[in-house]
Design a protein around this motif. Structure first.
Motif, mmCIF file in Angstrom:
data_model
loop_
_atom_site.group_PDB
_atom_site.id
_atom_site.type_symbol
_atom_site.label_atom_id
_atom_site.label_comp_id
_atom_site.label_asym_id
_atom_site.label_seq_id
_atom_site.Cartn_x
_atom_site.Cartn_y
_atom_site.Cartn_z
ATOM 1 N N ASP A 139 43.826 13.066 33.509
ATOM 2 C CA ASP A 139 42.371 13.190 33.634
ATOM 3 C C ASP A 139 41.682 11.847 33.455
ATOM 4 O O ASP A 139 40.733 11.515 34.175
ATOM 5 C CB ASP A 139 41.837 14.176 32.597
ATOM 6 C CG ASP A 139 42.217 15.623 32.897
ATOM 7 O OD1 ASP A 139 42.659 15.890 34.035
ATOM 8 O OD2 ASP A 139 42.081 16.470 31.993
ATOM 9 N N THR A 140 42.177 11.058 32.498
ATOM 10 C CA THR A 140 41.547 9.761 32.229
ATOM 11 C C THR A 140 41.753 8.793 33.387
ATOM 12 O O THR A 140 40.832 8.104 33.815
ATOM 13 C CB THR A 140 42.103 9.151 30.936
ATOM 14 O OG1 THR A 140 41.909 10.068 29.858
ATOM 15 C CG2 THR A 140 41.408 7.846 30.603
ATOM 16 N N VAL A 141 42.971 8.727 33.909
ATOM 17 C CA VAL A 141 43.254 7.824 35.030
ATOM 18 C C VAL A 141 42.495 8.266 36.277
ATOM 19 O O VAL A 141 41.908 7.444 36.994
ATOM 20 C CB VAL A 141 44.768 7.746 35.297
ATOM 21 C CG1 VAL A 141 45.058 6.916 36.541
ATOM 22 C CG2 VAL A 141 45.489 7.155 34.090
ATOM 23 N N LYS A 142 42.465 9.561 36.533
ATOM 24 C CA LYS A 142 41.748 10.058 37.708
ATOM 25 C C LYS A 142 40.262 9.745 37.639
ATOM 26 O O LYS A 142 39.644 9.312 38.620
ATOM 27 C CB LYS A 142 41.946 11.578 37.831
ATOM 28 C CG LYS A 142 41.264 12.187 39.050
ATOM 29 C CD LYS A 142 41.514 13.691 39.124
ATOM 30 C CE LYS A 142 40.817 14.301 40.335
ATOM 31 N NZ LYS A 142 41.057 15.776 40.394
ATOM 32 N N ALA A 143 39.664 9.945 36.463
ATOM 33 C CA ALA A 143 38.224 9.739 36.313
ATOM 34 C C ALA A 143 37.840 8.265 36.309
ATOM 35 O O ALA A 143 36.791 7.885 36.853
ATOM 36 C CB ALA A 143 37.740 10.403 35.027
ATOM 37 N N SER A 144 38.679 7.403 35.704
ATOM 38 C CA SER A 144 38.302 5.991 35.542
ATOM 39 C C SER A 144 38.693 5.116 36.717
ATOM 40 O O SER A 144 38.160 4.017 36.880
ATOM 41 C CB SER A 144 38.911 5.430 34.254
ATOM 42 O OG SER A 144 40.325 5.536 34.263
ATOM 43 N N LYS A 145 39.662 5.566 37.523
ATOM 44 C CA LYS A 145 40.097 4.821 38.709
ATOM 45 C C LYS A 145 40.354 3.337 38.389
ATOM 46 O O LYS A 145 39.786 2.434 39.012
ATOM 47 C CB LYS A 145 39.056 4.922 39.836
ATOM 48 C CG LYS A 145 38.805 6.343 40.310
ATOM 49 C CD LYS A 145 37.750 6.351 41.413
ATOM 50 C CE LYS A 145 37.558 7.739 41.991
ATOM 51 N NZ LYS A 145 37.056 8.725 40.987
ATOM 52 N N PRO A 146 41.232 3.053 37.439
ATOM 53 C CA PRO A 146 41.449 1.652 37.067
ATOM 54 C C PRO A 146 42.283 0.893 38.095
ATOM 55 O O PRO A 146 43.115 1.474 38.796
ATOM 56 C CB PRO A 146 42.212 1.760 35.748
ATOM 57 C CG PRO A 146 42.969 3.044 35.884
ATOM 58 C CD PRO A 146 42.077 3.969 36.657
#
Length: 317
Positions: free
Chosen positions: A62-69
């Motif tokens: 969820d964090t990687v998907k939302a933040s798109k780093p």
């Protein structure tokens, strides 16, 4: 460039955050199981704090998907003594956590993962007096085993999926505000306790020389490794030596005494707390491939450490 830092509110994560902000990044994302703003202090409103567990795949996804780093700096995990005491928790945080980060990077097209490893990946049965990038990794502690596995998972994702994976095997990182117990924490704790006017007992022999790296150099190394041209990255995971020549415990104690008159320092060696990191380190590959060089020698480390405590005591309570 957008960055995600796992373990982002920890000792090294916060310093990396400050460095990225100084370089113009806006709103780096800090993923941590216990996101605290104490060390962030004056930059807390310039970051995006996310509470999450590396061992929970959904939290990482969820964090990687939302933040798109563009880059994930993977610093989160359990350190040596906690890993020894709770190996199942260390498996979840360090092994599964690293797999979750790498898999999320693959699924959501993250360009690069920069991994924090450790000299704990080496063991006590090393032949010769020098550790380099090619020294056999046969860790004697569970933490080191999890880090070796993390390195090899990263290499697998690099080979199979083309992920730009890079890593650093750190020596002992010292700086203000270290809270996690460890075999080599006497260096950080000695300076802090003496600055408060308290006596300190060092648990090594006076001549023990353990490689050290200042936390500001440690954060800068992550950024410089990540920015190095891909075609120059051949070794992939690099051991760093830190300050050269490696200062003995007695030398460090004398440096502090010169700056804090009347400092009470004594030695009470505890063989159970000594560590393989007393060996010399050859980091010539890092020097050659991405121009690594520490900025802080041992004298400057002590001076800057004491200045940090004077200027920002609220960060290191």
């Amino acid at each position: 460039m957008a960055s995600l830092i796992t373990g982002g509110t920890g000792f090294l994560g916060v310093e990396l955050t400050r460095l990225l902000l100084e370089r113009g990044e806006t709103k780096p994302v800090l993923l941590d199981l216990s996101p605290s703003t104490q060390r962030l202090d004056d930059v807390a409103d310039r970051v995006n704090l996310v509470r999450g567990d590396l061992g929970n795949f959904s939290d990482v996804l969820d964090t990687v998907k939302a933040s798109k780093p563009d880059v994930i700096y993977h610093l989160g995990g359990m350190l040596t003594l906690l890993s020894e005491a709770h190996p199942s928790a260390a498996m979840r945080a360090n092994v599964l956590g690293t797999f979750h980060v790498l898999e999320a990077a693959r699924l959501f097209g993250v360009r690069q993962v920069v991994f924090s490893s450790s000299l704990a990946t080496y063991g006590m049965d090393i032949h010769g007096d020098v550790i380099d990038d090619y020294t056999l990794q046969r860790p004697s502690r569970f933490y080191g085993a999890t880090k070796v596995f993390g390195e090899h998972m990263g290499r697998f994702y690099k080979r199979k999926y083309g992920l730009d994976f890079r890593g650093i095997r750190y020596p002992s990182i010292i700086g203000p505000g270290v809270t996690t117990p460890g075999a080599v924490q006497y260096m950080s704790w000695m300076i802090e306790e003496l600055a408060k006017g308290k006596p300190f007992v060092i648990w090594t022999e006076p001549e023990t020389a353990i490689p050290i790296l200042y936390f500001k150099d440690a954060a800068r190394a992550l950024v410089e490794l990540g920015e190095a041209p891909l075609e120059r990255i051949n070794t992939v995971v690099y051991v760093l030596a830190g300050v050269k020549p490696t200062p003995a415990a007695q030398e460090l104690a004398n440096m502090v005494r010169r700056r804090i008159p009347g400092a009470e320092i004594s030695f009470a060696p505890d063989p159970s707390r000594l560590d393989v990191r007393s060996r010399q380190i050859d980091d010539s590959n890092a020097q050659r491939e991405w121009n690594w060089k520490p900025m802080y020698d041992h004298e400057r480390i002590v001076d800057d450490f004491l200045q940090e405590l004077r200027l920002h005591p609220q960060r290191y309570i």
